[in-house]
Design a protein around this motif. Structure first.
Motif, PDB file in Angstrom:
ATOM      1  N   HIS A   1      -0.999 -12.869   2.537  1.00  0.00           N
ATOM      2  CA  HIS A   1      -1.846 -12.957   1.347  1.00  0.00           C
ATOM      3  C   HIS A   1      -3.052 -12.022   1.454  1.00  0.00           C
ATOM      4  N   ARG A   2      -3.616 -11.913   2.636  1.00  0.00           N
ATOM      5  CA  ARG A   2      -4.753 -11.005   2.819  1.00  0.00           C
ATOM      6  C   ARG A   2      -4.337  -9.555   2.592  1.00  0.00           C
TER       7      ARG A   2
ATOM      8  N   ARG B   1      -5.672  -7.086  -0.397  1.00  0.00           N
ATOM      9  CA  ARG B   1      -6.273  -5.780  -0.126  1.00  0.00           C
ATOM     10  C   ARG B   1      -5.584  -4.681  -0.921  1.00  0.00           C
ATOM     11  N   LEU B   2      -4.264  -4.776  -1.024  1.00  0.00           N
ATOM     12  CA  LEU B   2      -3.543  -3.778  -1.815  1.00  0.00           C
ATOM     13  C   LEU B   2      -3.912  -3.866  -3.291  1.00  0.00           C
ATOM     14  N   THR B   3      -3.921  -5.066  -3.835  1.00  0.00           N
ATOM     15  CA  THR B   3      -4.213  -5.223  -5.262  1.00  0.00           C
ATOM     16  C   THR B   3      -5.667  -4.934  -5.577  1.00  0.00           C
ATOM     17  N   SER B   4      -6.590  -5.311  -4.685  1.00  0.00           N
ATOM     18  CA  SER B   4      -7.999  -5.018  -4.950  1.00  0.00           C
ATOM     19  C   SER B   4      -8.259  -3.523  -4.858  1.00  0.00           C
ATOM     20  N   GLY B   5      -7.553  -2.836  -3.953  1.00  0.00           N
ATOM     21  CA  GLY B   5      -7.714  -1.383  -3.892  1.00  0.00           C
ATOM     22  C   GLY B   5      -7.248  -0.706  -5.157  1.00  0.00           C
ATOM     23  N   ALA B   6      -6.151  -1.214  -5.744  1.00  0.00           N
ATOM     24  CA  ALA B   6      -5.671  -0.634  -6.996  1.00  0.00           C
ATOM     25  C   ALA B   6      -6.583  -0.976  -8.151  1.00  0.00           C
TER      26      ALA B   6
ATOM     27  N   GLN C   1      -5.329  -4.994 -14.301  1.00  0.00           N
ATOM     28  CA  GLN C   1      -4.534  -6.103 -14.818  1.00  0.00           C
ATOM     29  C   GLN C   1      -3.141  -6.119 -14.200  1.00  0.00           C
ATOM     30  N   ARG C   2      -2.543  -4.958 -14.082  1.00  0.00           N
ATOM     31  CA  ARG C   2      -1.207  -4.877 -13.505  1.00  0.00           C
ATOM     32  C   ARG C   2      -1.224  -5.305 -12.039  1.00  0.00           C
ATOM     33  N   ALA C   3      -2.248  -4.860 -11.285  1.00  0.00           N
ATOM     34  CA  ALA C   3      -2.328  -5.205  -9.870  1.00  0.00           C
ATOM     35  C   ALA C   3      -2.516  -6.700  -9.680  1.00  0.00           C
ATOM     36  N   LEU C   4      -3.346  -7.328 -10.496  1.00  0.00           N
ATOM     37  CA  LEU C   4      -3.551  -8.768 -10.372  1.00  0.00           C
ATOM     38  C   LEU C   4      -2.266  -9.533 -10.658  1.00  0.00           C
ATOM     39  N   THR C   5      -1.527  -9.101 -11.667  1.00  0.00           N
ATOM     40  CA  THR C   5      -0.278  -9.786 -12.000  1.00  0.00           C
ATOM     41  C   THR C   5       0.742  -9.655 -10.872  1.00  0.00           C
ATOM     42  N   ILE C   6       0.908  -8.439 -10.371  1.00  0.00           N
ATOM     43  CA  ILE C   6       1.867  -8.219  -9.290  1.00  0.00           C
ATOM     44  C   ILE C   6       1.434  -8.964  -8.030  1.00  0.00           C
ATOM     45  N   GLY C   7       0.132  -8.978  -7.742  1.00  0.00           N
ATOM     46  CA  GLY C   7      -0.352  -9.693  -6.575  1.00  0.00           C
ATOM     47  C   GLY C   7      -0.080 -11.183  -6.649  1.00  0.00           C
ATOM     48  N   SER C   8      -0.250 -11.761  -7.825  1.00  0.00           N
ATOM     49  CA  SER C   8       0.039 -13.192  -7.982  1.00  0.00           C
ATOM     50  C   SER C   8       1.511 -13.490  -7.737  1.00  0.00           C
ATOM     51  N   VAL C   9       2.399 -12.644  -8.271  1.00  0.00           N
ATOM     52  CA  VAL C   9       3.830 -12.859  -8.067  1.00  0.00           C
ATOM     53  C   VAL C   9       4.202 -12.702  -6.589  1.00  0.00           C
TER      54      VAL C   9
END
Length: 353
Positions: free
Chosen positions: A86-87, A91-96, A129-137
């Motif tokens: 999860h970490r 980090r990947l999604t927050s960077g995007a 928005q896309r990164a947050l959605t993908i990160g949640s999935v």
């Protein structure tokens, strides 16, 4: 006893050394019916029996402690692995979402058109928005996978035969796969749609049977609202093509019909000047990315000549800019006395006379 020499032989023989008897550590007051392991004072079985006086518990104490330790280790490893995954995903999604561009994509960013660089805030917001959605999935998937594997390992540690469970799960999975093919297809299509960033919330799209503004994007269903206010629920597996009118940038297309007697060059210059002036207005300037471009003659018909002018705008703002520029061009052409196209057939009787 004296020898011939007068010496005492008995006094020279040393006395025998007593042999020590082995001692065993036996708990005092151990009942006769106690398990054999409880008679060993240093064992875990003896300690458990001393406190509980339960024979079955003391006999199983070693196995219980061993299995409990293994289960605790499995749980701890599963929790730590889930936390690490999860970490990494965060980090990947927050960077995007913060707009940082990977090193491999920087040459593409430097060669990007100026209009695309001007639209960077909208691109960053969409990427967030896309990164947050993908990160949640991805977080939900990793949680299910890690805890599922840990649960199976715990069952195996307690001696549960996993072969029938796995076989039953396989049969159930095949049955569900045949009975829920559409659901699986919708789910997979939704995942690939989000990974490929085909559209997002707020985009104006054409999905074939339905078109409108995207209000919600799910793994199974996409919700649209058309211009008449009707809400459409489109299954992701049924989407064969997607036309996105608000991704990256949009283009406002203004068709200008004039009569055959109009000077094309002068009319084109006049229309472009009027469009450029309108694009400098505060209400329109914030929606425009590039100056108007006159493409020239689009078609020639019996009624007149059709000129085409385009303006590159921010995503989803093409219709507002199109209405504003078309009105300004129409007013400028009327003031300059540019002839309007003649309706087909209206001039035919006059020509006959």
């Amino acid at each position: 006893m004296l020898t011939a020499a007068g010496m005492d032989v008995t006094a020279q023989v040393p006395p025998p050394t007593p042999t020590p008897t082995p001692t065993t550590s036996v708990l005092p007051s151990v009942p006769v019916d106690a398990p054999a392991c409880a008679r060993d004072g240093g064992s875990l079985c003896a300690r458990v029996f001393q406190y509980t006086h339960a024979g079955w518990l003391s006999r199983s104490s070693d196995a219980i402690v061993g299995h409990a330790t293994t289960v605790a280790l499995i749980v701890v490893v599963a929790v730590l692995l889930r936390y690490a995954l999860h970490r990494g995903i965060r980090r990947l999604t927050s960077g995007a979402s913060t707009g940082r561009v990977p090193r491999i994509l920087r040459p593409l960013r430097d060669r990007a058109a100026a209009s695309l660089r001007e639209a960077a805030p909208q691109i960053v917001e969409r990427r967030s928005q896309r990164a947050l959605t993908i990160g949640s999935v991805l977080r939900s998937f990793t949680t299910l996978l890690v805890y599922g594997v840990a649960f199976v390992l715990v069952l195996g540690e307690f001696g549960v035969n996993l072969a029938p469970i796995i076989a039953s799960a396989g049969v159930v999975g095949v049955a569900i796969g045949f009975g829920a093919q559409n659901l699986v297809r919708d789910f997979l299509s939704g995942i690939f749609m989000m990974l490929e960033d085909q559209y997002g919330v707020g985009d104006v799209v054409d999905l074939g049977e339905a078109s409108g503004t995207v209000e919600a994007v799910g793994l199974r269903v996409t919700t649209l609202r058309d211009i008449a206010g009707t809400v459409w629920y489109v299954r992701n597996g049924e989407v064969l093509r997607v036309g996105n009118s608000s991704q990256g940038y949009s283009v406002a297309v203004i068709d200008i019909p004039v009569g055959h007697s109009a000077d094309v060059d002068e009319t084109s210059v006049l229309a472009r000047q009027a469009a450029a002036e309108e694009c400098t207005e505060p209400t329109v300037a914030s929606k425009v990315l590039a100056p108007p471009e006159m493409l020239g003659v689009q078609s020639v018909t019996a009624e007149g000549i059709l000129l085409r002018l385009t303006v590159r705008t921010r995503p989803g703002e093409q219709w507002a800019v199109q209405r504003a520029v078309a009105g300004a061009v129409k007013s400028a052409l009327d003031e300059a006395g540019v002839p309007a196209p003649t309706p087909f057939g209206s001039a035919a009787p006059a020509a006959g006379r």
